[in-house]
Scaffold this motif. Structure first.
Motif, PDB file in Angstrom:
ATOM      1  N   LEU A   6      43.912  61.892   3.593  1.00 49.35           N
ATOM      2  CA  LEU A   6      43.583  60.472   3.673  1.00 49.35           C
ATOM      3  C   LEU A   6      43.716  59.821   2.302  1.00 49.35           C
ATOM      4  N   LYS A   7      43.657  58.470   2.323  1.00 56.39           N
ATOM      5  CA  LYS A   7      43.772  57.734   1.057  1.00 56.39           C
ATOM      6  C   LYS A   7      42.668  58.129   0.090  1.00 56.39           C
ATOM      7  N   ASN A   8      41.500  58.577   0.640  1.00 54.85           N
ATOM      8  CA  ASN A   8      40.393  58.985  -0.245  1.00 54.85           C
ATOM      9  C   ASN A   8      40.464  60.475  -0.609  1.00 54.85           C
ATOM     10  N   GLU A  35      30.834  51.435  18.182  1.00 59.60           N
ATOM     11  CA  GLU A  35      31.244  51.022  16.833  1.00 59.60           C
ATOM     12  C   GLU A  35      32.299  49.926  16.803  1.00 59.60           C
ATOM     13  N   SER A  36      32.865  49.605  17.985  1.00 61.36           N
ATOM     14  CA  SER A  36      33.963  48.641  17.983  1.00 61.36           C
ATOM     15  C   SER A  36      33.973  47.831  19.264  1.00 61.36           C
ATOM     16  N   ASP A  37      34.265  46.552  19.139  1.00 59.72           N
ATOM     17  CA  ASP A  37      34.427  45.700  20.319  1.00 59.72           C
ATOM     18  C   ASP A  37      35.896  45.589  20.715  1.00 59.72           C
ATOM     19  N   PHE A  38      36.730  46.418  20.122  1.00 59.33           N
ATOM     20  CA  PHE A  38      38.153  46.341  20.418  1.00 59.33           C
ATOM     21  C   PHE A  38      38.588  47.356  21.478  1.00 59.33           C
ATOM     22  N   LEU A  39      37.634  48.116  22.001  1.00 62.55           N
ATOM     23  CA  LEU A  39      37.973  49.107  23.027  1.00 62.55           C
ATOM     24  C   LEU A  39      37.628  48.550  24.406  1.00 62.55           C
ATOM     25  N   THR A  40      38.122  49.213  25.448  1.00 63.74           N
ATOM     26  CA  THR A  40      37.861  48.717  26.809  1.00 63.74           C
ATOM     27  C   THR A  40      36.473  49.114  27.310  1.00 63.74           C
ATOM     28  N   GLY A  98      46.099  54.463  23.907  1.00 61.12           N
ATOM     29  CA  GLY A  98      44.966  53.887  23.200  1.00 61.12           C
ATOM     30  C   GLY A  98      44.647  54.790  22.027  1.00 61.12           C
ATOM     31  N   VAL A  99      44.154  54.200  20.950  1.00 65.13           N
ATOM     32  CA  VAL A  99      43.859  54.983  19.750  1.00 65.13           C
ATOM     33  C   VAL A  99      42.577  54.470  19.112  1.00 65.13           C
ATOM     34  N   SER A 100      41.835  55.376  18.503  1.00 65.15           N
ATOM     35  CA  SER A 100      40.602  54.952  17.814  1.00 65.15           C
ATOM     36  C   SER A 100      40.225  55.993  16.767  1.00 65.15           C
ATOM     37  N   TYR A 105      35.834  56.124   8.951  1.00 67.89           N
ATOM     38  CA  TYR A 105      37.155  56.610   8.542  1.00 67.89           C
ATOM     39  C   TYR A 105      38.230  55.530   8.603  1.00 67.89           C
ATOM     40  N   TRP A 106      37.866  54.304   8.955  1.00 68.90           N
ATOM     41  CA  TRP A 106      38.879  53.248   9.051  1.00 68.90           C
ATOM     42  C   TRP A 106      39.525  53.006   7.684  1.00 68.90           C
ATOM     43  N   ASN A 107      40.760  52.538   7.755  1.00 71.30           N
ATOM     44  CA  ASN A 107      41.533  52.147   6.559  1.00 71.30           C
ATOM     45  C   ASN A 107      41.868  53.312   5.643  1.00 71.30           C
ATOM     46  N   GLN A 108      41.823  54.517   6.180  1.00 74.19           N
ATOM     47  CA  GLN A 108      42.155  55.688   5.364  1.00 74.19           C
ATOM     48  C   GLN A 108      43.486  56.319   5.790  1.00 74.19           C
ATOM     49  N   GLY A 109      44.136  55.727   6.787  1.00 75.41           N
ATOM     50  CA  GLY A 109      45.453  56.231   7.190  1.00 75.41           C
ATOM     51  C   GLY A 109      45.461  57.072   8.455  1.00 75.41           C
ATOM     52  N   ILE A 110      44.309  57.267   9.090  1.00 73.58           N
ATOM     53  CA  ILE A 110      44.279  58.123  10.292  1.00 73.58           C
ATOM     54  C   ILE A 110      45.001  57.475  11.470  1.00 73.58           C
ATOM     55  N   GLY A 111      44.734  56.176  11.693  1.00 73.46           N
ATOM     56  CA  GLY A 111      45.389  55.486  12.811  1.00 73.46           C
ATOM     57  C   GLY A 111      46.900  55.563  12.675  1.00 73.46           C
ATOM     58  N   THR A 112      47.389  55.276  11.495  1.00 73.91           N
ATOM     59  CA  THR A 112      48.837  55.325  11.242  1.00 73.91           C
ATOM     60  C   THR A 112      49.377  56.729  11.516  1.00 73.91           C
ATOM     61  N   ALA A 113      48.682  57.742  11.009  1.00 71.72           N
ATOM     62  CA  ALA A 113      49.153  59.128  11.179  1.00 71.72           C
ATOM     63  C   ALA A 113      49.175  59.522  12.654  1.00 71.72           C
ATOM     64  N   ASP A 138      43.012  39.413  18.259  1.00 71.92           N
ATOM     65  CA  ASP A 138      42.312  39.248  16.971  1.00 71.92           C
ATOM     66  C   ASP A 138      42.056  40.587  16.271  1.00 71.92           C
ATOM     67  N   ASN A 139      42.667  41.652  16.750  1.00 72.16           N
ATOM     68  CA  ASN A 139      42.498  42.983  16.132  1.00 72.16           C
ATOM     69  C   ASN A 139      43.586  43.186  15.071  1.00 72.16           C
ATOM     70  N   SER A 140      43.448  42.471  13.956  1.00 68.44           N
ATOM     71  CA  SER A 140      44.550  42.464  12.980  1.00 68.44           C
ATOM     72  C   SER A 140      44.799  43.815  12.330  1.00 68.44           C
ATOM     73  N   ARG A 141      43.741  44.634  12.200  1.00 66.22           N
ATOM     74  CA  ARG A 141      43.956  45.958  11.599  1.00 66.22           C
ATOM     75  C   ARG A 141      44.876  46.794  12.492  1.00 66.22           C
ATOM     76  N   ALA A 142      44.568  46.838  13.775  1.00 70.91           N
ATOM     77  CA  ALA A 142      45.385  47.634  14.693  1.00 70.91           C
ATOM     78  C   ALA A 142      46.811  47.068  14.769  1.00 70.91           C
ATOM     79  N   ILE A 143      46.917  45.743  14.841  1.00 70.25           N
ATOM     80  CA  ILE A 143      48.250  45.122  14.936  1.00 70.25           C
ATOM     81  C   ILE A 143      49.080  45.465  13.699  1.00 70.25           C
TER      82      ILE A 143
HETATM   83  C1  LIG Z   1      42.746  50.498  14.869  1.00 73.97           C
HETATM   84  C2  LIG Z   1      42.459  51.835  14.204  1.00 73.97           C
HETATM   85  C3  LIG Z   1      42.797  52.970  15.148  1.00 73.97           C
HETATM   86  C4  LIG Z   1      43.369  51.937  12.966  1.00 73.97           C
HETATM   87  O1  LIG Z   1      43.112  53.146  12.334  1.00 73.97           O
HETATM   88  P1  LIG Z   1      42.889  53.202  10.742  1.00 73.97           P
HETATM   89  O2  LIG Z   1      42.826  54.620  10.379  1.00 73.97           O
HETATM   90  O3  LIG Z   1      41.754  52.313  10.387  1.00 73.97           O
HETATM   91  O4  LIG Z   1      44.286  52.530  10.265  1.00 73.97           O
HETATM   92  P2  LIG Z   1      45.111  52.861   8.949  1.00 73.97           P
HETATM   93  O5  LIG Z   1      44.190  53.133   7.836  1.00 73.97           O
HETATM   94  O6  LIG Z   1      46.132  53.862   9.249  1.00 73.97           O
HETATM   95  O7  LIG Z   1      45.872  51.476   8.732  1.00 73.97           O
HETATM   96  C5  LIG Z   1      45.178  50.247   8.692  1.00 73.97           C
HETATM   97  C6  LIG Z   1      46.111  49.196   8.122  1.00 73.97           C
HETATM   98  O8  LIG Z   1      45.563  47.905   8.376  1.00 73.97           O
HETATM   99  C7  LIG Z   1      45.373  47.221   7.156  1.00 73.97           C
HETATM  100  N1  LIG Z   1      44.222  46.377   7.366  1.00 73.97           N
HETATM  101  C8  LIG Z   1      42.917  46.669   7.224  1.00 73.97           C
HETATM  102  N2  LIG Z   1      42.158  45.611   7.568  1.00 73.97           N
HETATM  103  C9  LIG Z   1      43.027  44.630   7.952  1.00 73.97           C
HETATM  104  C10 LIG Z   1      42.853  43.312   8.427  1.00 73.97           C
HETATM  105  N3  LIG Z   1      41.637  42.780   8.600  1.00 73.97           N
HETATM  106  N4  LIG Z   1      43.969  42.601   8.741  1.00 73.97           N
HETATM  107  C11 LIG Z   1      45.211  43.134   8.596  1.00 73.97           C
HETATM  108  N5  LIG Z   1      45.426  44.392   8.145  1.00 73.97           N
HETATM  109  C12 LIG Z   1      44.334  45.126   7.837  1.00 73.97           C
HETATM  110  C13 LIG Z   1      45.206  48.302   6.125  1.00 73.97           C
HETATM  111  O9  LIG Z   1      45.490  47.830   4.837  1.00 73.97           O
HETATM  112  C14 LIG Z   1      46.238  49.312   6.621  1.00 73.97           C
HETATM  113  O10 LIG Z   1      47.545  48.884   6.319  1.00 73.97           O
HETATM  114  P3  LIG Z   1      48.396  49.605   5.136  1.00 73.97           P
HETATM  115  O11 LIG Z   1      48.557  51.036   5.553  1.00 73.97           O
HETATM  116  O12 LIG Z   1      49.657  48.863   5.111  1.00 73.97           O
HETATM  117  O13 LIG Z   1      47.564  49.465   3.903  1.00 73.97           O
HETATM  118  C15 LIG Z   1      40.971  51.953  13.752  1.00 73.97           C
HETATM  119  O14 LIG Z   1      40.696  50.970  12.796  1.00 73.97           O
HETATM  120  C16 LIG Z   1      39.990  51.836  14.906  1.00 73.97           C
HETATM  121  O15 LIG Z   1      39.627  52.826  15.518  1.00 73.97           O
HETATM  122  N6  LIG Z   1      39.565  50.613  15.231  1.00 73.97           N
HETATM  123  C17 LIG Z   1      38.621  50.396  16.348  1.00 73.97           C
HETATM  124  C18 LIG Z   1      39.256  50.701  17.689  1.00 73.97           C
HETATM  125  C19 LIG Z   1      40.554  49.945  17.865  1.00 73.97           C
HETATM  126  O16 LIG Z   1      40.681  48.799  17.480  1.00 73.97           O
HETATM  127  N7  LIG Z   1      41.531  50.631  18.471  1.00 73.97           N
HETATM  128  C20 LIG Z   1      42.815  50.035  18.787  1.00 73.97           C
HETATM  129  C21 LIG Z   1      42.745  49.346  20.071  1.00 73.97           C
HETATM  130  S1  LIG Z   1      44.308  48.658  20.522  1.00 73.97           S
END
Ligand SMILES: CC(C)(COP(=O)(O)OP(=O)(O)OC[C@H]1O[C@@H](n2cnc3c(N)ncnc32)[C@H](O)[C@@H]1OP(=O)(O)O)[C@@H](O)C(=O)NCCC(=O)NCCS
Length: 178
Positions: A6-8, A35-40, A98-100, A105-113, A138-143
């Motif tokens: 991970l990034k850390n 922990e999240s309102d983005f799941l079903t 679906g992924v979570s 552990y968010w923002n550490q690269g797990i979702g991407t991996a 509105d789930n910008s991190r996942a998008i």
């Molecule tokens: C969505 C989820 C799986 C992503 O996993 P993660 O390990 O946090 O994601 P990563 O660390 O691999 O990547 C996150 C990216 O979003 C970016 N990011 C973080 N917050 C952000 C925000 N508010 N807006 C836009 N981008 C954002 C990070 O910088 C990173 O991008 P980078 O690799 O270019 O720096 C995880 O956050 C999660 O479980 N969320 C709750 C459940 C969920 O939303 N699931 C998806 C349902 S469709």
């Protein structure tokens, strides 16, 4: 089994789930639901029992076009991805996932991996020609994760979620596997 850093700097293992993971997986899904309102499913709403989860994992293992990936720290599940392909011939080349991950552990690269693993699995399998997903608009991190890996928005579904009296829209996103 794949090792990622991970990034850390922490080490996480990625591997496909087996029947024996059912208890750990149910425990994880109950935790992540709070922990999240983005799941079903929300807090207390994940009601699948361990024996039902065992069946799901067994079926997943047998079906060629299903994929259940776990992210583990030591033996604890801290993330998961579940892809289900179509059950009929005309739609078996496509499926949705679906992924979570746990919030700590968010923002550490797990979702991407995990999504990268899914894409590689789909390419190697040579059956899946398109991966789909729905994500709250509105789930910008996942998008960000999906777009970074090549998924494109294909449409907007209105009122897909209803949480505490508020409707939320979802994007349909897709990635072609060629
Ligand atoms: C969505 C989820 C799986 C992503 O996993 P993660 O390990 O946090 O994601 P990563 O660390 O691999 O990547 C996150 C990216 O979003 C970016 N990011 C973080 N917050 C952000 C925000 N508010 N807006 C836009 N981008 C954002 C990070 O910088 C990173 O991008 P980078 O690799 O270019 O720096 C995880 O956050 C999660 O479980 N969320 C709750 C459940 C969920 O939303 N699931 C998806 C349902 S469709």
């Amino acid at each position: 089994m794949k090792t990622i850093h991970l990034k850390n700097g922490q080490t996480v293992f990625l591997r496909e789930a087996i029947k024996g993971d059912a208890l750990e997986l149910v425990t994880y899904l109950q935790k992540v639901s709070a922990e999240s309102d983005f799941l079903t499913f929300g807090p207390g709403e994940f009601s699948t029992s361990v024996s039902e989860e065992e069946e799901i994992l067994e079926e997943s293992h047998i079906a060629k076009n299903r994929f259940m990936l776990l992210a583990l720290v030591e033996n604890t599940v801290i993330g998961c991805l579940h892809f289900t392909g179509g059950s009929r011939k005309r739609i078996q080349h496509t499926g949705e996932f679906g992924v979570s991950a746990l919030r700590e552990y968010w923002n550490q690269g797990i979702g991407t991996a995990m999504v990268q693993e899914l894409i590689q699995w789909a390419k190697d399998l040579n059956v899946i020609r398109k991966i789909k997903l729905r994500v709250r608009s509105d789930n910008s991190r996942a998008i960000r994760v999906y777009e970074k890996l090549g998924f494109v928005q294909e449409g907007l579904i209105t009122r897909e979620f209803l949480i505490q009296g508020v409707f939320y829209d979802c994007f349909y996103m897709g990635l072609c596997i060629d």
